[in-house]
Each structure stands twice: as C-alpha cells, then as structure tokens.
Design an enzyme around this catalytic site. Sequence first.
Site, short mmCIF file in Angstrom:
data_model
loop_
_atom_site.label_atom_id
_atom_site.label_comp_id
_atom_site.label_asym_id
_atom_site.label_seq_id
_atom_site.Cartn_x
_atom_site.Cartn_y
_atom_site.Cartn_z
N THR A 126 42.51 47.64 37.47
CA THR A 126 43.83 48.20 37.86
C THR A 126 43.86 49.42 37.22
O THR A 126 43.90 49.48 35.90
CB THR A 126 44.64 47.01 37.51
OG1 THR A 126 44.63 45.60 37.61
CG2 THR A 126 46.18 47.63 37.53
N GLU A 154 42.31 44.24 42.80
CA GLU A 154 42.31 42.67 42.73
C GLU A 154 43.43 41.92 42.61
O GLU A 154 44.21 42.39 41.68
CB GLU A 154 41.11 42.24 41.85
CG GLU A 154 40.61 40.80 41.83
CD GLU A 154 40.41 40.11 43.09
OE1 GLU A 154 39.41 40.81 43.79
OE2 GLU A 154 41.15 39.24 43.45
N LEU A 156 43.62 38.32 42.27
CA LEU A 156 43.44 36.93 41.92
C LEU A 156 44.29 36.48 40.61
O LEU A 156 44.66 37.23 39.94
CB LEU A 156 41.82 36.80 41.66
CG LEU A 156 41.31 37.30 40.64
CD1 LEU A 156 41.63 36.88 39.04
CD2 LEU A 156 39.82 37.08 40.89
N CYS A 266 47.64 40.96 32.21
CA CYS A 266 48.05 41.76 33.55
C CYS A 266 49.51 42.27 33.24
O CYS A 266 49.50 43.54 33.27
CB CYS A 266 47.44 41.30 34.78
SG CYS A 266 45.69 41.15 35.04
N1 LIG Z 1 41.98 39.02 34.64
C1 LIG Z 1 42.84 38.94 35.85
O1 LIG Z 1 43.34 38.27 35.94
C2 LIG Z 1 42.96 40.32 36.60
C3 LIG Z 1 43.38 40.23 37.77
C4 LIG Z 1 43.46 41.25 38.75
C5 LIG Z 1 43.05 42.73 38.03
N2 LIG Z 1 42.54 42.56 36.68
C6 LIG Z 1 41.82 43.94 36.42
O2 LIG Z 1 40.84 44.02 36.38
C7 LIG Z 1 40.21 44.81 35.27
C8 LIG Z 1 39.03 43.93 34.51
O3 LIG Z 1 40.11 42.87 33.84
P1 LIG Z 1 39.29 41.42 33.29
O4 LIG Z 1 40.34 40.63 33.01
O5 LIG Z 1 38.08 40.87 34.32
O6 LIG Z 1 38.77 42.23 31.96
P2 LIG Z 1 37.55 41.14 30.96
O7 LIG Z 1 37.68 42.12 29.82
O8 LIG Z 1 37.71 39.85 31.04
O9 LIG Z 1 36.15 41.97 31.70
C9 LIG Z 1 35.89 43.18 31.35
C10 LIG Z 1 34.20 43.00 30.90
O10 LIG Z 1 33.57 44.41 31.16
C11 LIG Z 1 32.58 44.41 29.92
N3 LIG Z 1 32.43 45.75 29.85
C12 LIG Z 1 33.05 46.71 28.84
N4 LIG Z 1 32.47 47.85 29.08
C13 LIG Z 1 31.30 47.93 29.58
C14 LIG Z 1 30.42 48.79 30.18
N5 LIG Z 1 30.34 49.99 29.58
N6 LIG Z 1 29.28 48.22 30.84
C15 LIG Z 1 29.35 46.93 31.31
N7 LIG Z 1 30.13 46.21 31.19
C16 LIG Z 1 31.50 46.62 30.08
C17 LIG Z 1 33.37 43.73 28.92
O11 LIG Z 1 32.09 43.22 28.02
C18 LIG Z 1 33.72 42.64 29.52
O12 LIG Z 1 32.87 41.36 29.78
C19 LIG Z 1 41.24 44.94 34.54
O13 LIG Z 1 41.74 46.53 34.96
C20 LIG Z 1 42.33 44.20 34.71
O14 LIG Z 1 43.64 44.84 34.69
C21 LIG Z 1 42.42 41.50 36.18
#
Ligand SMILES: NC(=O)c1ccc[n+]([C@@H]2O[C@H](COP(=O)([O-])OP(=O)(O)OC[C@H]3O[C@@H](n4cnc5c(N)ncnc54)[C@H](O)[C@@H]3O)[C@@H](O)[C@H]2O)c1
Length: 437
Positions: A126, A154, A156, A266
């Site tokens: 996001t 996304e 979800l 989020c």
């Molecule tokens: N969690 C949700 O329900 C959800 C839903 C829709 C959108 N989003 C968006 O999606 C994005 C990710 O959210 P999330 O909840 O999956 O985050 P998260 O923190 O669960 O996952 C992010 C992952 O990226 C990894 N990471 C960080 N830097 C990295 C790098 N340089 N190389 C490789 N891996 C790296 C971290 O170790 C982590 O495992 C955010 O922008 C969030 O706002 C989240």
Amino acid sequence: MNISIIGSGYVGLVSGTCFAEMGNQVICVDNSPEKLQKLLNAEVTIYEPGLDILFSRNIEKKRLSFTGDLKEAVLNTDIIFLCLPTPQGEDGSADLQYVLGVAGDIGRIMKESKNDSYKIIVNKSTVPVGTAQFVAAEVKKSGYINFDIVSNPEFLREGFAVEDFMKPDRIVIGAENKRAIEIMKELYEPFVRQGNPIIEMNTASSEVTKYAANSYLAMRITYMNELANFCEIVGADVDLVRRGMGTDTRIGKRFLFAGIGYGGSCFPKDVNALIKTSTEKGAEMSLLTVVDKVNKAQKLVLVKKVLKHFGGDIKGKHFAVWGLAFKPNTDDMREAPSVVIIKELLRLGATVTAYDPAAMETAKFYLNDTIVYAENEKAALKNADALIIVTEWNEFRNPDFDLIKSSLKNPIIFDGRNIFQLDKMKELEITYYSIGR
Ligand SMILES: NC(=O)c1ccc[n+]([C@@H]2O[C@H](COP(=O)([O-])OP(=O)(O)OC[C@H]3O[C@@H](n4cnc5c(N)ncnc54)[C@H](O)[C@@H]3O)[C@@H](O)[C@H]2O)c1
C-alpha cells in the site's frame, strides 16, 4: 508464469502461495533470516486459516520456493511483486524505504547481469499516490529501462486472506502501458472466473483506490463507535440501530459493528498516510483527522467502564482478558486495542491474566512479562475481579457461564465486542457492560 514475490509476510506469503496454487512458478524472497529459515523448512510463518494446506501442497509440487537471494529471484522471473512493508513514518506518512530500496536493487541486478529482458514490477504494497513514478525512477537509475510498473493493491483481510485472494471481489490494475495490463489480466483470469471484475486504471487512481477503501471502512467503523456512545446515553441499543440502518441497501450490512476501535497493520497507518498526502497536496481530508482521533479515544472506552464500575479505583484489582489479536482468526497484534487497554489497566495499578487462541507468542513482543499468559480461556478466569472481552474469537461466543461465574470473584463481564445477548446476561445474573447498548 514465472513470478517472484519480494517480502514474504502476510501479503507476500498468501499471494505467492495462491499464485502457485493456480499453476504458476513462484519464488518468494525475504531478508529476515529467521523467517526464511522457517519457510525453507516448509513451516508457515503466519496464522491464516487454510494457508497451511495450499502452502505444503505447492512446496511439494515444486511450484513454490523460497530464497534470501534477490538476484536469483529477479533474474529467473518475469513478474516481480513488491510485497514490502510500508509502515507509518514519524510524520504519519508511509515509509517507502523498503519499496524504493528493493526497486534500486532490481535495477542494479539487471544492469550488472547485462540482462535486458522485459520485466513487470508490481507494487502490491500500500503506497501513496505517485509511488509508481518513484519506483520507476529508482529502477532506471541503474540504466535498465525495459520494464513496466504496475500498481496492484491488495484487498485481502487477515483471517480470510486465502479466501479473499482466491475469490476477490475485484482486481485493481493500475498501469500506463497496455502490454503490462494484458499480462496482469492473464495472470489474474483464473481468480475471477465467477465474473468479478478486473478494473483497469492509471497508476495514480489505483494507488488512491486502496487508501480510499481502507479509510472509508475505518470511517464506517468509527461512525458506529461514536453512535454507540450516543446510544448509551439516550437509551438506544446500537445493535438494533445497526440492523435498522444496515438493511437499507444503500448502506449495506457490513462493517457496522460497534466496538473498541479498529487496529491492525492497515487501517491506522493508511488513514494517517491519506491525511498526510491529502494535506501535502493541498486537499486535506479533515474527516479522516477526526476518524483517527475518535478511534484512539474509543480504544479506552472499556477501561472507562471498568473504572466507573469500581468507583474510580482499580489499584490491586485483577482482570481476565479474553483476546489479544487485533481481530479474530489472526495472530497479528499490530495496533491491537488489547495493548492500549492492558497497558492502561496496568498503569492504573491492576494486574492482568490474558488468553488468546493464536496471538500469545506475538503478544509477548508487545507486552513482555507485564501480564500472565494463561493456557486457555478458563485458566485466565481464576480469581479475577472481572472478565474483559477484547477480541471476538468464535470460541468465546458460547462459553460455560457457570464456570465463568464460579471462577471470577464477581460475576462481571466487560464486553468490547457485544458478543452476548443482554437478556441472557440478565437471566444469568451477570453484571454485563457492552458497547452502545
Ligand atoms: N496485512 C494485510 O492485511 C495487508 C492487506 C493489504 C495490503 N497490505 C499492505 O501490504 C504491504 C505488506 O504488508 P504485510 O502485512 O504483508 O507486511 P509484513 O511485515 O507481514 O511482511 C513484509 C515482509 O517483507 C520482508 N522484507 C522487508 N524488507 C525486505 C527486503 N529488503 N527484501 C526482502 N524482504 C523484505 C519482511 O521481513 C517481511 O517478512 C504493506 O504495504 C501493507 O500495508 C497488507
């Protein structure tokens, strides 16, 4: 198709697994050594119903693999999904360091490998409006230019992530180039066979869509929470009001449950990021400033009820807390109301024993050893002055009320999620406080 997923957290792991389930070849990258080790050992790293079966099946079929090596992933795939964190920065804006950092790395990897093949770089994180251009500029710094940027937000929900990903209400694809859009449509076609739309737009509209949806949902919840506080004063029941208004098809039934404020990874950060960007661009969305303020206050509504019941002093009182995760069916504790509530109870001199079906381990990161973690919901009740319900897990909905009454010092329940009927509580002679009723 050959896909890489950069960032294997909630969004990355679910997306990667579901793409693999549709027959694609997927390689997921993560830079957290502990997380990567678990994934390499075929251990699911998040609690998400239904994910484990798909995860194991696709690893076995060799369609889903993991690596810490970005280069390996980038060079061997055509579509690169960025599923990286965009946490709230100190000023409220989304912190883009992870997204832009990886974008720069991708460019350098392609240039240094003298590889000029066409790639699609998809932003699933996001991100604020305009980020697609920043990502493109970051990649191009290396001199590599044969790529397109796609914004594919996304939607979800944690707790229903697999279901939402496999059967999305819609897919939003933002791109400035037809070739990229056609490839993305082909990738997503198996997910929308029931006819749900793939909506094409430019990257700016796509980036705004994600914030618009989350902020609107946060606003709906907040509206109901404020309404609940009003209902309490005037003798109305917010649950009846909800049914009365939600059956209006112009309004709809979902996201109208009053409670103790939204949390999670989020809504809070996305509301703040939209406030920040809109203010910067000279079109401040002041409505959202109020939403954020009201939500913060709502997280303490239950503590106020506790204090009032105990005559303004809870020093030395002991409370059982059911539910720690920010919502049911997840172990995610980010911005969870439980943390705010428990810290306030402790600050006021009370002690807490808590239980959550999935989030106990994650909770320890936020609450350390300031509370006792119970083995199950029954054990949490012992000798507590009252039960406080924070997360509406299904298993709390029909409990053994006799046991609750015999375990607690007093039969008192503070319910932040309105999971019990008022009549039933009266019949059971339980002193019952809920929200807006
Ligand atoms: N969690 C949700 O329900 C959800 C839903 C829709 C959108 N989003 C968006 O999606 C994005 C990710 O959210 P999330 O909840 O999956 O985050 P998260 O923190 O669960 O996952 C992010 C992952 O990226 C990894 N990471 C960080 N830097 C990295 C790098 N340089 N190389 C490789 N891996 C790296 C971290 O170790 C982590 O495992 C955010 O922008 C969030 O706002 C989240």
